[in-house]
Scaffold this motif. Structure first.
Motif, PDB file in Angstrom:
ATOM      1  N   LEU A  65     -12.105  -3.972   4.492  1.00 44.12           N
ATOM      2  CA  LEU A  65     -11.061  -4.769   5.154  1.00 44.12           C
ATOM      3  C   LEU A  65     -10.207  -5.501   4.114  1.00 44.12           C
ATOM      4  O   LEU A  65      -8.978  -5.510   4.199  1.00 44.12           O
ATOM      5  CB  LEU A  65     -11.705  -5.772   6.115  1.00 44.12           C
ATOM      6  CG  LEU A  65     -10.746  -6.765   6.772  1.00 44.12           C
ATOM      7  CD1 LEU A  65      -9.739  -6.043   7.664  1.00 44.12           C
ATOM      8  CD2 LEU A  65     -11.529  -7.809   7.573  1.00 44.12           C
ATOM      9  N   THR A  66     -10.870  -6.102   3.125  1.00 37.32           N
ATOM     10  CA  THR A  66     -10.151  -6.848   2.092  1.00 37.32           C
ATOM     11  C   THR A  66      -9.226  -5.924   1.306  1.00 37.32           C
ATOM     12  O   THR A  66      -8.074  -6.284   1.019  1.00 37.32           O
ATOM     13  CB  THR A  66     -11.145  -7.536   1.143  1.00 37.32           C
ATOM     14  OG1 THR A  66     -11.961  -8.425   1.909  1.00 37.32           O
ATOM     15  CG2 THR A  66     -10.419  -8.316   0.059  1.00 37.32           C
ATOM     16  N   ARG A  67      -9.719  -4.726   0.968  1.00 36.00           N
ATOM     17  CA  ARG A  67      -8.873  -3.771   0.230  1.00 36.00           C
ATOM     18  C   ARG A  67      -7.612  -3.437   1.024  1.00 36.00           C
ATOM     19  O   ARG A  67      -6.517  -3.341   0.471  1.00 36.00           O
ATOM     20  CB  ARG A  67      -9.649  -2.477  -0.069  1.00 36.00           C
ATOM     21  CG  ARG A  67     -10.669  -2.639  -1.174  1.00 36.00           C
ATOM     22  CD  ARG A  67     -11.308  -1.295  -1.552  1.00 36.00           C
ATOM     23  NE  ARG A  67     -12.625  -1.537  -2.121  1.00 36.00           N
ATOM     24  CZ  ARG A  67     -13.773  -1.362  -1.479  1.00 36.00           C
ATOM     25  NH1 ARG A  67     -13.783  -0.891  -0.251  1.00 36.00           N
ATOM     26  NH2 ARG A  67     -14.920  -1.647  -2.067  1.00 36.00           N
ATOM     27  N   ILE A  68      -7.768  -3.261   2.323  1.00 42.90           N
ATOM     28  CA  ILE A  68      -6.600  -2.930   3.162  1.00 42.90           C
ATOM     29  C   ILE A  68      -5.638  -4.113   3.218  1.00 42.90           C
ATOM     30  O   ILE A  68      -4.422  -3.948   3.058  1.00 42.90           O
ATOM     31  CB  ILE A  68      -7.058  -2.512   4.579  1.00 42.90           C
ATOM     32  CG1 ILE A  68      -7.833  -1.192   4.501  1.00 42.90           C
ATOM     33  CG2 ILE A  68      -5.864  -2.390   5.523  1.00 42.90           C
ATOM     34  CD1 ILE A  68      -8.528  -0.787   5.794  1.00 42.90           C
ATOM     35  N   ILE A  69      -6.196  -5.309   3.414  1.00 40.82           N
ATOM     36  CA  ILE A  69      -5.357  -6.520   3.475  1.00 40.82           C
ATOM     37  C   ILE A  69      -4.571  -6.685   2.177  1.00 40.82           C
ATOM     38  O   ILE A  69      -3.370  -6.976   2.193  1.00 40.82           O
ATOM     39  CB  ILE A  69      -6.241  -7.763   3.726  1.00 40.82           C
ATOM     40  CG1 ILE A  69      -6.775  -7.740   5.162  1.00 40.82           C
ATOM     41  CG2 ILE A  69      -5.470  -9.052   3.432  1.00 40.82           C
ATOM     42  CD1 ILE A  69      -7.901  -8.739   5.418  1.00 40.82           C
ATOM     43  N   LYS A  70      -5.247  -6.466   1.043  1.00 35.04           N
ATOM     44  CA  LYS A  70      -4.596  -6.654  -0.254  1.00 35.04           C
ATOM     45  C   LYS A  70      -3.661  -5.506  -0.616  1.00 35.04           C
ATOM     46  O   LYS A  70      -2.893  -5.597  -1.563  1.00 35.04           O
ATOM     47  CB  LYS A  70      -5.659  -6.840  -1.344  1.00 35.04           C
ATOM     48  CG  LYS A  70      -6.449  -8.149  -1.206  1.00 35.04           C
ATOM     49  CD  LYS A  70      -5.528  -9.364  -1.261  1.00 35.04           C
ATOM     50  CE  LYS A  70      -6.305 -10.670  -1.148  1.00 35.04           C
ATOM     51  NZ  LYS A  70      -5.410 -11.859  -1.269  1.00 35.04           N
ATOM     52  N   GLY A  71      -3.729  -4.405   0.158  1.00 39.82           N
ATOM     53  CA  GLY A  71      -2.817  -3.291  -0.056  1.00 39.82           C
ATOM     54  C   GLY A  71      -1.582  -3.353   0.826  1.00 39.82           C
ATOM     55  O   GLY A  71      -0.650  -2.573   0.659  1.00 39.82           O
ATOM     56  N   ARG A  72      -1.584  -4.272   1.787  1.00 43.66           N
ATOM     57  CA  ARG A  72      -0.451  -4.390   2.706  1.00 43.66           C
ATOM     58  C   ARG A  72       0.536  -5.429   2.190  1.00 43.66           C
ATOM     59  O   ARG A  72       0.153  -6.577   1.953  1.00 43.66           O
ATOM     60  CB  ARG A  72      -0.939  -4.821   4.102  1.00 43.66           C
ATOM     61  CG  ARG A  72      -1.367  -3.655   4.979  1.00 43.66           C
ATOM     62  CD  ARG A  72      -1.964  -4.119   6.286  1.00 43.66           C
ATOM     63  NE  ARG A  72      -1.106  -5.029   7.056  1.00 43.66           N
ATOM     64  CZ  ARG A  72      -1.296  -5.293   8.353  1.00 43.66           C
ATOM     65  NH1 ARG A  72      -2.293  -4.715   9.006  1.00 43.66           N
ATOM     66  NH2 ARG A  72      -0.499  -6.122   8.965  1.00 43.66           N
ATOM     67  N   PRO A  73       1.811  -5.039   2.048  1.00 42.85           N
ATOM     68  CA  PRO A  73       2.815  -5.986   1.543  1.00 42.85           C
ATOM     69  C   PRO A  73       2.923  -7.256   2.386  1.00 42.85           C
ATOM     70  O   PRO A  73       3.228  -8.322   1.849  1.00 42.85           O
ATOM     71  CB  PRO A  73       4.123  -5.186   1.612  1.00 42.85           C
ATOM     72  CG  PRO A  73       3.722  -3.757   1.662  1.00 42.85           C
ATOM     73  CD  PRO A  73       2.368  -3.706   2.309  1.00 42.85           C
TER      74      PRO A  73
END
Ligand code: MN
Length: 133
Positions: A65-73
């Motif tokens: 989840l964190t990886r996705i959050i940090k990959g979203r502008p």
């Protein structure tokens, strides 16, 4: 000042209720998700000031989840704090590698929990430049 909004991601109902209660006592607006996918759905319409996430969850875990959050502008500027029982030295490195900005150990100590949340919110308020323009 508008109360800070926090997204709390936790699959355990007891932990979820405790954390939500502590945050609401502090005056924060709390959005709750019981799974990573649910958290991402909330983030499609609401960008909180801070995200607290459990690590061990069925389906998508807190690191993914964190990886996705940090990959979203639109969400990468939001601080993510892991709330986990697995906060040993090697685990801390894994959390940070995934993009977590900090972590809180379970079982939750109310005073520590509230202080860590407040310090991350203050830091984010002091550095708003990294948010979406
Ligand atoms: Mn869990």
């Amino acid at each position: 000042m508008t109360p800070a909004a926090i997204l709390l991601v936790e699959d355990n109902m007891m932990n979820q209720k405790l954390a939500k209660t502590l945050l609401e006592i502090e005056g924060y607006v709390v959005h709750v998700a019981s799974a990573g996918a649910e958290a991402l759905t909330i983030l499609d319409t609401t960008i909180p000031d801070l995200i607290l996430t459990d690590i061990q969850m069925p389906g998508m875990d807190g690191l993914e989840l964190t990886r996705i959050i940090k990959g979203r502008p639109d969400t990468r500027h939001v601080p993510v704090v892991a709330v986990t029982a697995y906060a040993m030295r090697g685990d801390r490195d894994r959390f940070m590698a995934a993009g977590c900005d900090g972590y809180i150990s379970k079982p939750i100590d109310a005073t520590t929990f509230v202080h860590v949340v407040a310090s991350h919110l203050e830091r984010a308020r002091a550095n708003p430049g990294v948010g979406p323009s």
